[in-house]
Design an enzyme around this catalytic site. Sequence first.
Site, PDB file in Angstrom:
ATOM      1  NE  ARG A   1      -3.082  -0.334   3.060  1.00  0.00           N
ATOM      2  CZ  ARG A   1      -2.578  -0.084   4.158  1.00  0.00           C
ATOM      3  NH1 ARG A   1      -1.990   1.763   4.853  1.00  0.00           N
ATOM      4  NH2 ARG A   1      -2.720  -1.116   5.318  1.00  0.00           N
TER       5      ARG A   1
ATOM      6  CE1 TYR B   1     -15.617  13.049 -15.554  1.00  0.00           C
ATOM      7  CE2 TYR B   1     -15.185  13.569 -13.384  1.00  0.00           C
ATOM      8  CZ  TYR B   1     -15.242  12.541 -14.136  1.00  0.00           C
ATOM      9  OH  TYR B   1     -15.870  10.785 -13.773  1.00  0.00           O
TER      10      TYR B   1
ATOM     11  CG  ASP C   1      -9.021  18.174 -13.982  1.00  0.00           C
ATOM     12  OD1 ASP C   1      -8.588  17.246 -15.074  1.00  0.00           O
ATOM     13  OD2 ASP C   1     -10.153  17.393 -13.671  1.00  0.00           O
TER      14      ASP C   1
ATOM     15  CE  LYS D   1     -12.087  10.063 -18.192  1.00  0.00           C
ATOM     16  NZ  LYS D   1     -12.194  11.274 -17.096  1.00  0.00           N
TER      17      LYS D   1
HETATM   18  C1  LIG Z   1     -12.736  11.714 -16.268  1.00  0.00           C
HETATM   19  C2  LIG Z   1     -12.601  12.676 -15.793  1.00  0.00           C
HETATM   20  C3  LIG Z   1     -12.196  12.071 -14.243  1.00  0.00           C
HETATM   21  C4  LIG Z   1     -12.126  11.545 -13.647  1.00  0.00           C
HETATM   22  O1  LIG Z   1     -11.557  10.493 -13.124  1.00  0.00           O
HETATM   23  P1  LIG Z   1     -12.199   8.911 -13.413  1.00  0.00           P
HETATM   24  O2  LIG Z   1     -10.220   8.326 -13.739  1.00  0.00           O
HETATM   25  O3  LIG Z   1     -12.629   8.798 -14.091  1.00  0.00           O
HETATM   26  O4  LIG Z   1     -12.046   8.797 -12.047  1.00  0.00           O
HETATM   27  C5  LIG Z   1     -11.843  13.972 -13.939  1.00  0.00           C
HETATM   28  N1  LIG Z   1     -11.326  14.845 -14.691  1.00  0.00           N
HETATM   29  C6  LIG Z   1     -11.845  14.731 -16.129  1.00  0.00           C
HETATM   30  C7  LIG Z   1     -11.617  16.030 -16.487  1.00  0.00           C
HETATM   31  C8  LIG Z   1     -12.341  13.581 -16.325  1.00  0.00           C
HETATM   32  O5  LIG Z   1     -12.907  13.606 -17.727  1.00  0.00           O
END
Ligand SMILES: *Cc1c(COP(=O)(O)O)cnc(C)c1O
Length: 354
Positions: free
Chosen positions: A48, A99, A170, A195
Amino acid sequence: MHEQNPAFHPETLAIIAGRPARDVDEPLNVPLTLASTYVAGGEREYGRYANPSWTAFEDALGALEGGRCLSFASGLAAISAVLDLVEPGGVVVAPRRSYTGTVLQLDDRAREGRLSVVYVDIADTAAVAEASVGAAMVWIESPTNPALELADIPAISEAAHAAGAIVVVDNTFATPVLQRPLELGADISVHSATKYIAGHSDVLLGAVITATDAHHDAVLGRRSLYGAIPSPLEAFLALRGLRTLSVRLERAQASAQELVRRLADHPQLDEVRYPGFGAIISIVVKGGADAADALVPRTSLWLHATSLGGVESTFERRRRWAAEHETIPEGLVRLSVGLEHVDDLYDDLAAALG
Ligand SMILES: *Cc1c(COP(=O)(O)O)cnc(C)c1O
């Protein structure tokens, strides 16, 4: 780990960072390590706390973003760990349209009385600066999902820092190939590596990149204690994806720009939104939800699916999700442009639009 020259271009860093030492018979890549525990007395100790496959990915993404990286089980796990930095009662300034998972986490924490949120138009720098007075954290998403608004990260960072707030970006949509938030003045960059970074629609992973050791230690402490750790396999696959990020994004961006040109005056569209870079386009279909819902099953190439940033082109009507912001048009369809030939992508979409 092999030491690299930080002056290399991002394209080069993405290839060379996170490699084993260049010793005879060493593999070129850090092997996948499945281990719940390690022989005691070293720095790893327990599964962990540390894993070599995480570290290889983190070294590479950290080199690209210009900070120290920590990987998480998902983007939202990474976001949650960063929001945990806000002391009880702190104020967070955040984009009103961003998001949905981020907004839901903020609202949830606000409902529990752990923090309060001030939602702003993140493209209105003066309004963000004003709201940041007295705030603990300014949360930026740029471009925003799915409205594709842009934030002035340097100006907001300067104003927020003057007001004593930390700045988080982000960076999922732009990726470190197109935007490096720490160089622009932010304190922390977060990713859904699910992504573009992993890039093949088969991995969930999150990442937090920090500029200061204090933030790194605090976020690492949360991860080690609360356990939102990634699987080693996911980190391994995401590093493999990261190796090709710049070429994938170059192609996807070029196709997106060409699609924007071809769709610009399309009679079935009210609007084509594109921030000028990246590979996400939001189109607003004439006729609202019904027309947009009728569009999605008519393609043979574009896949109707949520998420984005994969090699395959996907699209979806965002308001099909109840949590999507009410100011997002009912007919808005978000396109994630993949790596198919741009003529095939255009022809498929144009045929479906009629
Ligand atoms: C998909 C996404 C998230 C969340 O990520 P996960 O891997 O699905 O938990 C956060 N911010 C943005 C801009 C996203 O497109």
